[in-house]
Motif scaffolding. Sequence first.
Motif, PDB file in Angstrom:
ATOM      1  N   LEU A   4       1.089  -0.857   0.156  1.00  0.00           N
ATOM      2  CA  LEU A   4       0.135   0.277   0.182  1.00  0.00           C
ATOM      3  C   LEU A   4       1.063   1.198  -0.377  1.00  0.00           C
ATOM      4  O   LEU A   4       1.751   1.730   0.985  1.00  0.00           O
ATOM      5  CB  LEU A   4      -1.425  -0.106   1.083  1.00  0.00           C
ATOM      6  N   LEU A   5       1.024   2.047  -0.991  1.00  0.00           N
ATOM      7  CA  LEU A   5       1.489   3.156  -1.064  1.00  0.00           C
ATOM      8  C   LEU A   5       0.562   4.806  -0.640  1.00  0.00           C
ATOM      9  O   LEU A   5      -0.663   4.826  -1.136  1.00  0.00           O
ATOM     10  CB  LEU A   5       1.968   3.738  -2.474  1.00  0.00           C
ATOM     11  N   VAL A   6       1.330   5.274   0.469  1.00  0.00           N
ATOM     12  CA  VAL A   6       0.422   6.385   0.885  1.00  0.00           C
ATOM     13  C   VAL A   6       0.724   7.409   0.430  1.00  0.00           C
ATOM     14  O   VAL A   6       2.076   7.582   1.001  1.00  0.00           O
ATOM     15  CB  VAL A   6      -0.074   5.976   2.759  1.00  0.00           C
ATOM     16  N   LEU A  47       3.098  -4.333   2.859  1.00  0.00           N
ATOM     17  CA  LEU A  47       4.378  -3.514   3.481  1.00  0.00           C
ATOM     18  C   LEU A  47       3.071  -2.621   3.604  1.00  0.00           C
ATOM     19  O   LEU A  47       2.510  -2.816   2.355  1.00  0.00           O
ATOM     20  CB  LEU A  47       4.916  -3.356   3.488  1.00  0.00           C
ATOM     21  N   VAL A  48       3.439  -0.794   4.010  1.00  0.00           N
ATOM     22  CA  VAL A  48       2.654   0.064   3.800  1.00  0.00           C
ATOM     23  C   VAL A  48       3.768   0.855   3.575  1.00  0.00           C
ATOM     24  O   VAL A  48       4.837   0.955   4.603  1.00  0.00           O
ATOM     25  CB  VAL A  48       1.996   0.484   5.148  1.00  0.00           C
ATOM     26  N   LEU A  49       4.127   1.395   2.256  1.00  0.00           N
ATOM     27  CA  LEU A  49       5.517   2.398   1.803  1.00  0.00           C
ATOM     28  C   LEU A  49       4.180   4.519   2.538  1.00  0.00           C
ATOM     29  O   LEU A  49       3.619   4.447   2.104  1.00  0.00           O
ATOM     30  CB  LEU A  49       6.013   2.715   0.601  1.00  0.00           C
ATOM     31  N   LEU A  50       4.816   4.901   3.627  1.00  0.00           N
ATOM     32  CA  LEU A  50       4.478   5.803   3.855  1.00  0.00           C
ATOM     33  C   LEU A  50       4.517   7.255   4.320  1.00  0.00           C
ATOM     34  O   LEU A  50       5.608   7.781   4.337  1.00  0.00           O
ATOM     35  CB  LEU A  50       4.223   5.519   5.561  1.00  0.00           C
ATOM     36  N   VAL A  62      -1.139   8.074  10.786  1.00  0.00           N
ATOM     37  CA  VAL A  62      -1.147   6.933  10.486  1.00  0.00           C
ATOM     38  C   VAL A  62      -0.688   5.568  11.096  1.00  0.00           C
ATOM     39  O   VAL A  62      -1.037   5.063  11.426  1.00  0.00           O
ATOM     40  CB  VAL A  62      -1.420   7.094   9.043  1.00  0.00           C
ATOM     41  N   LEU A  63       0.654   5.513  11.159  1.00  0.00           N
ATOM     42  CA  LEU A  63       1.625   5.078  11.473  1.00  0.00           C
ATOM     43  C   LEU A  63       1.200   4.880  13.548  1.00  0.00           C
ATOM     44  O   LEU A  63       0.963   3.913  14.359  1.00  0.00           O
ATOM     45  CB  LEU A  63       3.403   5.558  11.989  1.00  0.00           C
ATOM     46  N   ARG A  64       0.762   5.931  14.162  1.00  0.00           N
ATOM     47  CA  ARG A  64       0.396   5.879  15.560  1.00  0.00           C
ATOM     48  C   ARG A  64      -0.885   5.162  15.569  1.00  0.00           C
ATOM     49  O   ARG A  64      -0.628   4.262  16.204  1.00  0.00           O
ATOM     50  CB  ARG A  64       0.159   7.168  16.274  1.00  0.00           C
ATOM     51  N   LEU A  78       8.512   7.441   3.844  1.00  0.00           N
ATOM     52  CA  LEU A  78       9.056   7.797   2.621  1.00  0.00           C
ATOM     53  C   LEU A  78       9.394   9.797   2.989  1.00  0.00           C
ATOM     54  O   LEU A  78       7.597   9.812   3.171  1.00  0.00           O
ATOM     55  CB  LEU A  78       8.543   8.166   1.317  1.00  0.00           C
ATOM     56  N   THR A  79       9.627  10.756   3.303  1.00  0.00           N
ATOM     57  CA  THR A  79       9.799  11.703   3.955  1.00  0.00           C
ATOM     58  C   THR A  79      11.190  12.612   3.167  1.00  0.00           C
ATOM     59  O   THR A  79      12.044  12.127   2.475  1.00  0.00           O
ATOM     60  CB  THR A  79       9.712  11.756   4.805  1.00  0.00           C
ATOM     61  N   ALA A  80      10.762  14.103   2.797  1.00  0.00           N
ATOM     62  CA  ALA A  80      12.127  15.054   2.552  1.00  0.00           C
ATOM     63  C   ALA A  80      12.444  15.024   3.500  1.00  0.00           C
ATOM     64  O   ALA A  80      14.043  15.769   3.318  1.00  0.00           O
ATOM     65  CB  ALA A  80      11.056  15.617   1.690  1.00  0.00           C
ATOM     66  N   SER A  81      11.924  14.825   4.695  1.00  0.00           N
ATOM     67  CA  SER A  81      13.138  15.889   5.550  1.00  0.00           C
ATOM     68  C   SER A  81      14.339  14.875   6.387  1.00  0.00           C
ATOM     69  O   SER A  81      13.872  13.501   6.431  1.00  0.00           O
ATOM     70  CB  SER A  81      12.212  15.571   7.178  1.00  0.00           C
ATOM     71  N   GLU A  82      15.683  15.223   6.571  1.00  0.00           N
ATOM     72  CA  GLU A  82      16.722  14.091   6.251  1.00  0.00           C
ATOM     73  C   GLU A  82      17.304  14.512   7.801  1.00  0.00           C
ATOM     74  O   GLU A  82      17.920  13.866   8.981  1.00  0.00           O
ATOM     75  CB  GLU A  82      18.210  14.785   6.426  1.00  0.00           C
ATOM     76  N   ALA A  83      15.557  15.734   9.191  1.00  0.00           N
ATOM     77  CA  ALA A  83      16.198  15.652  10.206  1.00  0.00           C
ATOM     78  C   ALA A  83      15.928  14.381  11.161  1.00  0.00           C
ATOM     79  O   ALA A  83      15.032  13.315  11.536  1.00  0.00           O
ATOM     80  CB  ALA A  83      14.984  16.850  10.772  1.00  0.00           C
ATOM     81  N   VAL A  84      17.365  13.522  11.870  1.00  0.00           N
ATOM     82  CA  VAL A  84      17.656  12.654  12.689  1.00  0.00           C
ATOM     83  C   VAL A  84      16.197  12.878  13.661  1.00  0.00           C
ATOM     84  O   VAL A  84      15.778  12.173  13.968  1.00  0.00           O
ATOM     85  CB  VAL A  84      19.072  12.950  13.782  1.00  0.00           C
TER      86      VAL A  84
END
Length: 225
Positions: A4-6, A47-50, A62-64, A78-84
């Motif tokens: 599932l791609l979200v 698997l879910v791609l979120l 969604v994850l919670r 999947l995210t554009a954020s590289e923040a640790v």
Amino acid sequence: MKLLLVEDNAELSRWLCRALREELFEVECARDADAAMWRIEDSRYDLVLLDLKLAGSDGRSVLRRLRREREPTPVLVLTASEAVDMKVECLNLGADDYVVKPFEVRELVARIRALIRRSANNAVSQLSCGDLSYDLASCSFAVNGEALALTPREHRVLEMLLLQHDQVVGKNQLMAGVFPLGAEAGENAIETYVHRLRRKLAATDIRIITLRGFGYILKMAADET
């Protein structure tokens, strides 16, 4: 393997669906958190791609909810954020892996397969029906240990039938898994691939049975009724 791609970016969603289907995954899409939860409650995914940045509720909601409801399906963020800090938060919420955009499709595919293997605790590395076997790691078919030569679309049809063997798989479901979004293909195309598969499996102990008005079902010949 069903994913599932979200993702609410329509262009990215189309591109990623096409790329994953070329890697022989079955992919369904959701554009927002509500649609994602509805699909997860209605179907089973490997698997879910979120994506984290969604319209309305974000991906973390969604994850919670998934983990609060003890839904065990692996989640790859999947995210554009590289923040640790963001990565740590997602992992603490129950994400199984984290990929930063832009990414290489081959790396994403490798991570997806690794997560699916891990979720099965490595207990299942091969599926089988009669003398037909399917190796989950290499995505390859064999009959009595001998490699079975298939075109990519024949491979996808047989994979979908084997993953749900002894269950009916509808033509529309096969079309959605075999052809990319927007492709011009009729139900006759699926019939063609099934016909070719039947010829290649003629010497085996499995059969692809047509249930008119419903779809197809993969069975051992001895189980045919």
